[in-house]
Design a protein around this motif. Structure first.
Motif, PDB file in Angstrom:
ATOM      1  N   GLY A 189       0.854  -1.321  -0.012  1.00 32.40           N
ATOM      2  CA  GLY A 189      -0.092  -0.050   0.233  1.00 32.40           C
ATOM      3  C   GLY A 189       0.856   1.188  -0.043  1.00 32.40           C
ATOM      4  N   GLU A 190      -0.028   2.362  -0.201  1.00 30.85           N
ATOM      5  CA  GLU A 190       0.981   3.477  -0.274  1.00 30.85           C
ATOM      6  C   GLU A 190       1.224   3.838   1.320  1.00 30.85           C
ATOM      7  N   VAL A 191       2.247   4.649   1.581  1.00 33.16           N
ATOM      8  CA  VAL A 191       2.538   5.072   2.795  1.00 33.16           C
ATOM      9  C   VAL A 191       1.743   6.212   3.399  1.00 33.16           C
ATOM     10  N   GLY A 192       1.176   5.936   4.510  1.00 31.40           N
ATOM     11  CA  GLY A 192       0.289   6.989   5.175  1.00 31.40           C
ATOM     12  C   GLY A 192       1.142   8.036   5.756  1.00 31.40           C
ATOM     13  N   ALA A 193       0.402   9.294   6.129  1.00 34.16           N
ATOM     14  CA  ALA A 193       0.997  10.268   6.891  1.00 34.16           C
ATOM     15  C   ALA A 193       1.598   9.770   8.407  1.00 34.16           C
ATOM     16  N   ASP A 194       1.218   8.604   8.800  1.00 34.28           N
ATOM     17  CA  ASP A 194       1.670   7.926   9.988  1.00 34.28           C
ATOM     18  C   ASP A 194       2.780   7.065   9.947  1.00 34.28           C
ATOM     19  N   GLY A 195       3.328   7.205   8.470  1.00 28.92           N
ATOM     20  CA  GLY A 195       4.367   6.182   8.357  1.00 28.92           C
ATOM     21  C   GLY A 195       4.126   4.566   8.053  1.00 28.92           C
ATOM     22  N   ILE A 196       2.810   4.417   8.029  1.00 27.94           N
ATOM     23  CA  ILE A 196       2.382   2.889   8.114  1.00 27.94           C
ATOM     24  C   ILE A 196       1.578   2.619   6.871  1.00 27.94           C
ATOM     25  N   PHE A 197       2.043   1.515   6.143  1.00 22.57           N
ATOM     26  CA  PHE A 197       1.275   0.765   5.003  1.00 22.57           C
ATOM     27  C   PHE A 197       0.909  -0.662   5.101  1.00 22.57           C
ATOM     28  N   TRP A 198      -0.187  -1.144   4.309  1.00 18.47           N
ATOM     29  CA  TRP A 198      -0.289  -2.407   4.525  1.00 18.47           C
ATOM     30  C   TRP A 198       0.450  -3.152   3.465  1.00 18.47           C
ATOM     31  N   VAL A 199       0.591  -4.467   3.842  1.00 15.64           N
ATOM     32  CA  VAL A 199       1.307  -5.234   2.558  1.00 15.64           C
ATOM     33  C   VAL A 199       0.590  -6.520   2.457  1.00 15.64           C
ATOM     34  N   CYS A 200       0.785  -7.083   1.171  1.00 19.68           N
ATOM     35  CA  CYS A 200      -0.001  -8.210   0.645  1.00 19.68           C
ATOM     36  C   CYS A 200       0.698  -9.272   0.140  1.00 19.68           C
ATOM     37  N   LEU A 201       0.294 -10.692   0.647  1.00 19.62           N
ATOM     38  CA  LEU A 201       0.961 -11.899  -0.033  1.00 19.62           C
ATOM     39  C   LEU A 201      -0.013 -12.792  -0.731  1.00 19.62           C
ATOM     40  N   LYS A 274      -8.883  -9.374   5.326  1.00 18.68           N
ATOM     41  CA  LYS A 274      -9.249  -8.123   4.735  1.00 18.68           C
ATOM     42  C   LYS A 274      -8.457  -7.094   5.754  1.00 18.68           C
ATOM     43  N   THR A 275      -8.225  -5.920   5.296  1.00 17.91           N
ATOM     44  CA  THR A 275      -8.020  -4.860   6.135  1.00 17.91           C
ATOM     45  C   THR A 275      -8.487  -3.625   5.722  1.00 17.91           C
ATOM     46  N   ALA A 276      -8.357  -2.593   6.410  1.00 17.04           N
ATOM     47  CA  ALA A 276      -8.541  -1.192   5.729  1.00 17.04           C
ATOM     48  C   ALA A 276      -7.592  -0.621   5.243  1.00 17.04           C
ATOM     49  N   ASN A 277      -7.645   0.333   4.270  1.00 17.19           N
ATOM     50  CA  ASN A 277      -6.540   0.776   3.090  1.00 17.19           C
ATOM     51  C   ASN A 277      -5.410   1.394   3.944  1.00 17.19           C
ATOM     52  N   GLY A 278      -5.595   1.775   5.392  1.00 13.53           N
ATOM     53  CA  GLY A 278      -4.501   2.355   6.123  1.00 13.53           C
ATOM     54  C   GLY A 278      -5.201   2.577   7.377  1.00 13.53           C
ATOM     55  N   MET A 279      -4.367   3.284   8.068  1.00  8.48           N
ATOM     56  CA  MET A 279      -4.618   3.868   9.616  1.00  8.48           C
ATOM     57  C   MET A 279      -5.640   5.090   9.691  1.00  8.48           C
ATOM     58  N   THR A 280      -6.524   5.131  10.375  1.00 10.41           N
ATOM     59  CA  THR A 280      -7.315   6.585  10.374  1.00 10.41           C
ATOM     60  C   THR A 280      -7.441   6.804  11.952  1.00 10.41           C
ATOM     61  N   ASP A 281      -6.972   7.849  12.431  1.00  7.81           N
ATOM     62  CA  ASP A 281      -6.586   8.303  13.829  1.00  7.81           C
ATOM     63  C   ASP A 281      -6.161   7.275  14.451  1.00  7.81           C
ATOM     64  N   GLY A 282      -4.714   6.512  14.244  1.00 13.11           N
ATOM     65  CA  GLY A 282      -4.330   5.528  14.831  1.00 13.11           C
ATOM     66  C   GLY A 282      -4.664   4.342  15.077  1.00 13.11           C
ATOM     67  N   TYR A 283      -5.766   3.988  13.997  1.00 13.46           N
ATOM     68  CA  TYR A 283      -6.619   2.652  14.195  1.00 13.46           C
ATOM     69  C   TYR A 283      -6.985   1.984  12.615  1.00 13.46           C
ATOM     70  N   ALA A 284      -6.930   0.949  12.628  1.00 18.44           N
ATOM     71  CA  ALA A 284      -7.592   0.125  11.366  1.00 18.44           C
ATOM     72  C   ALA A 284      -8.275  -1.013  11.694  1.00 18.44           C
ATOM     73  N   TRP A 285      -9.418  -1.257  10.914  1.00 20.55           N
ATOM     74  CA  TRP A 285     -10.130  -2.534  10.966  1.00 20.55           C
ATOM     75  C   TRP A 285      -9.576  -3.626  10.322  1.00 20.55           C
ATOM     76  N   VAL A 286      -9.602  -4.774  10.773  1.00 21.47           N
ATOM     77  CA  VAL A 286      -9.112  -5.822  10.102  1.00 21.47           C
ATOM     78  C   VAL A 286     -10.070  -7.004  10.066  1.00 21.47           C
ATOM     79  N   SER A 287      -9.688  -8.053   9.391  1.00 21.17           N
ATOM     80  CA  SER A 287     -10.889  -9.424   9.319  1.00 21.17           C
ATOM     81  C   SER A 287     -10.179 -10.523   9.153  1.00 21.17           C
ATOM     82  N   LEU A 288     -10.596 -11.619   9.942  1.00 16.60           N
ATOM     83  CA  LEU A 288      -9.987 -12.781   9.916  1.00 16.60           C
ATOM     84  C   LEU A 288     -10.915 -13.760  10.072  1.00 16.60           C
ATOM     85  N   ASN A 289     -11.040 -14.687   9.052  1.00 22.10           N
ATOM     86  CA  ASN A 289     -12.094 -15.927   9.067  1.00 22.10           C
ATOM     87  C   ASN A 289     -13.527 -15.175   9.288  1.00 22.10           C
TER      88      ASN A 289
END
Length: 305
Positions: A189-201, A274-289
């Protein structure tokens, strides 16, 4: 140093005659050289002229040096000059010494950080302002330096007819060319303003979906407002992709996901479906099973899936 494509539009060339050209040396003294044209006057004791259809460097006494080139650029602020023989490029210093061997497919411009791309057999590497190879050619594609101070890199991919990188593995390097994130991911993913990004395999690029198209066909029969139609399509596609867009602007779905920081720290394992596209206000939703939860910008699980 721009990639060298020099068009020889000089009236003296090709006429079969050699003319004595006057070249100014560094002391302001005129030196006569038997040549067709002057490419540039003396620079740190070296001039360049055109003799026949070749470029030749000339010393302070007006003597032509042995090596001849098909094209020669101009010295830049680093005292480097790109030269060409056939379809290969290299670099010389103000003494005409080849500080970068003439064997590369191209030599690019220097970035503000002091590095220039070189290409050899389709692979990209980097030289510094002394023309030393600091990263041997190994990348299939390299992105521009972003506001985050990183640039994406790809290994094993190919450039398609639209100039986009497809396939292979992606990672990130910093302004000093250090691999912050090794190119091991299918998408990043693109690096966010918080310096965090998602990766995918193992994910895939989302192009179209039969279910989405069927629902859109039904919806567009009832709705004619273009904005509402677009919003509906975005809603349906985001239900599949989670709204994720990679660093090249492609919608991504499938595979496993995690989050990484610009320091190269894995904030989470690459385990989420699944995950959000990035962090929002320091949080991100994630999904598993099929279950959803939340993580924070440190990778800590706030709400387990």
């Amino acid at each position: 140093m721009k990639r060298l494509v020099i068009s020889l539009v000089l009236t003296a060339i090709g006429l079969g005659e050699i003319f004595a050209q006057s070249v100014l040396n560094g002391e302001g003294r005129s030196v006569n050289v038997a040549c067709d044209a002057v490419h540039f006057d003396y620079y740190n004791g070296l001039a360049c002229v055109i003799s026949g259809d070749r470029y030749v460097f000339v010393d302070g006494e007006g003597n032509m040096l042995p090596q001849k080139y098909d094209a020669v650029g101009f010295f830049d602020s680093n005292n480097l000059c790109v030269v060409q023989i056939g379809d290969k490029y290299g670099v010389v210093d103000p003494s005409a010494r080849q500080v970068l061997e003439v064997k590369y497919d191209s030599v690019g411009d220097f970035s503000p950080g002091g590095f220039a791309e070189i290409v050899l057999n389709g692979k990209i590497g980097f030289i510094n302002t002394s023309a030393q190879v600091v990263v041997a050619p190994k990348y299939s594609a390299v992105g521009a330096l972003s506001e985050s101070g990183l640039r994406w890199v790809n290994v094993g991919g190919a450039i398609d007819e639209n100039g986009e990188c497809r396939g292979g593995k992606f990672g990130y390097i910093d302004g000093n060319l250090k691999e912050v994130v090794a190119p091991i991911y299918t998408f990043v993913g693109e690096v966010g303003a918080d310096g965090i990004f998602w990766v995918c395999l193992g994910g895939k690029e989302f192009v179209s979906d039969k279910t989405v198209e069927a629902q859109m066909s039904s919806f567009s029969q009832r709705e004619t407002n273009p904005a509402k139609i677009l919003a509906k399509r975005t809603e349906l596609e985001n239900a599949i992709t989670g709204g994720k867009v990679d660093v090249l602007g492609r919608k991504v779905f499938g595979g496993k996901y995690g989050f990484v920081s610009v320091e190269g720290n894995n904030l989470t394992d690459v385990i989420y479906t699944k995950t959000a596209n990035g962090m929002t206000d320091g949080y991100a939703w994630v999904s598993l099973n099929g279950k959803y939860g939340y993580i924070d910008c440190h990778g800590k699980t706030l709400v387990p899936c």
